[in-house]
Design an enzyme around this catalytic site. Sequence first.
Site, PDB file in Angstrom:
ATOM      1  N   ASP A 178      -8.190   4.078   1.694  1.00  0.00           N
ATOM      2  CA  ASP A 178      -7.451   3.703   3.077  1.00  0.00           C
ATOM      3  C   ASP A 178      -8.196   4.432   4.083  1.00  0.00           C
ATOM      4  O   ASP A 178      -8.749   5.129   3.949  1.00  0.00           O
ATOM      5  CB  ASP A 178      -6.427   4.571   2.044  1.00  0.00           C
ATOM      6  CG  ASP A 178      -5.590   4.482   3.340  1.00  0.00           C
ATOM      7  OD1 ASP A 178      -5.344   4.233   4.905  1.00  0.00           O
ATOM      8  OD2 ASP A 178      -4.446   4.936   2.491  1.00  0.00           O
ATOM      9  N   ARG A 220      -3.301  -0.764   5.670  1.00  0.00           N
ATOM     10  CA  ARG A 220      -4.203  -1.685   4.587  1.00  0.00           C
ATOM     11  C   ARG A 220      -3.034  -2.933   4.520  1.00  0.00           C
ATOM     12  O   ARG A 220      -3.330  -4.128   4.131  1.00  0.00           O
ATOM     13  CB  ARG A 220      -4.443  -1.219   3.152  1.00  0.00           C
ATOM     14  CG  ARG A 220      -5.195  -0.801   3.296  1.00  0.00           C
ATOM     15  CD  ARG A 220      -5.789  -0.207   1.395  1.00  0.00           C
ATOM     16  NE  ARG A 220      -5.067   1.261   2.348  1.00  0.00           N
ATOM     17  CZ  ARG A 220      -4.483   1.634   1.078  1.00  0.00           C
ATOM     18  NH1 ARG A 220      -5.256   1.982  -0.362  1.00  0.00           N
ATOM     19  NH2 ARG A 220      -3.957   2.645   0.223  1.00  0.00           N
ATOM     20  N   CYS A 223       0.822  -1.061  -0.182  1.00  0.00           N
ATOM     21  CA  CYS A 223       0.097   0.503  -0.094  1.00  0.00           C
ATOM     22  C   CYS A 223       1.128   1.244   0.117  1.00  0.00           C
ATOM     23  O   CYS A 223       2.014   1.592  -0.332  1.00  0.00           O
ATOM     24  CB  CYS A 223      -0.909   0.185   1.270  1.00  0.00           C
ATOM     25  SG  CYS A 223       0.079   0.399   2.467  1.00  0.00           S
TER      26      CYS A 223
END
Length: 147
Positions: free
Chosen positions: A121, A13, A7
């Site tokens: 996100d 994440r 990420c």
Amino acid sequence: MKINFVCFGNICRSPMAEFVMKNLVEQAGLSEKISVESSGCHASVGTQMHYGTANELFKNHIPFTQRGAKQFTHADYKNFDYIIGMDRGNVADLKKICGGDPDKKIFLMMSFAGENRDVDDPYYTDDYAATYKDISLACKKLLEVIK
């Protein structure tokens, strides 16, 4: 088989995906055959996993350890079979870092669930449960592909 989830910063994440996938791999008895890591395209190296990610993993009974953020590098490309970006921006950054994707190893996370969309996100949305739901689904589908 080596998987790297990626990420932006490697604090929300991608570590969530790392621990969800490690748990699935362990439950499937495949820990000796599949290794799982995570990193970031723009990681603040050493930064701890976000408390929201840790809380969501804890709520869902996913084992995890504290870890510091790692930076994805060009050299990492050759070391992984699957390099999985959480969003299209991550995929584009990965291709820049790697000088393209000649071995077709870079994937969008939700593509494993048959969807061409980003994993939101939670650093910005503050919805760690929605991120967990997406990641859990995509990881289950990825494991089916690998098996």
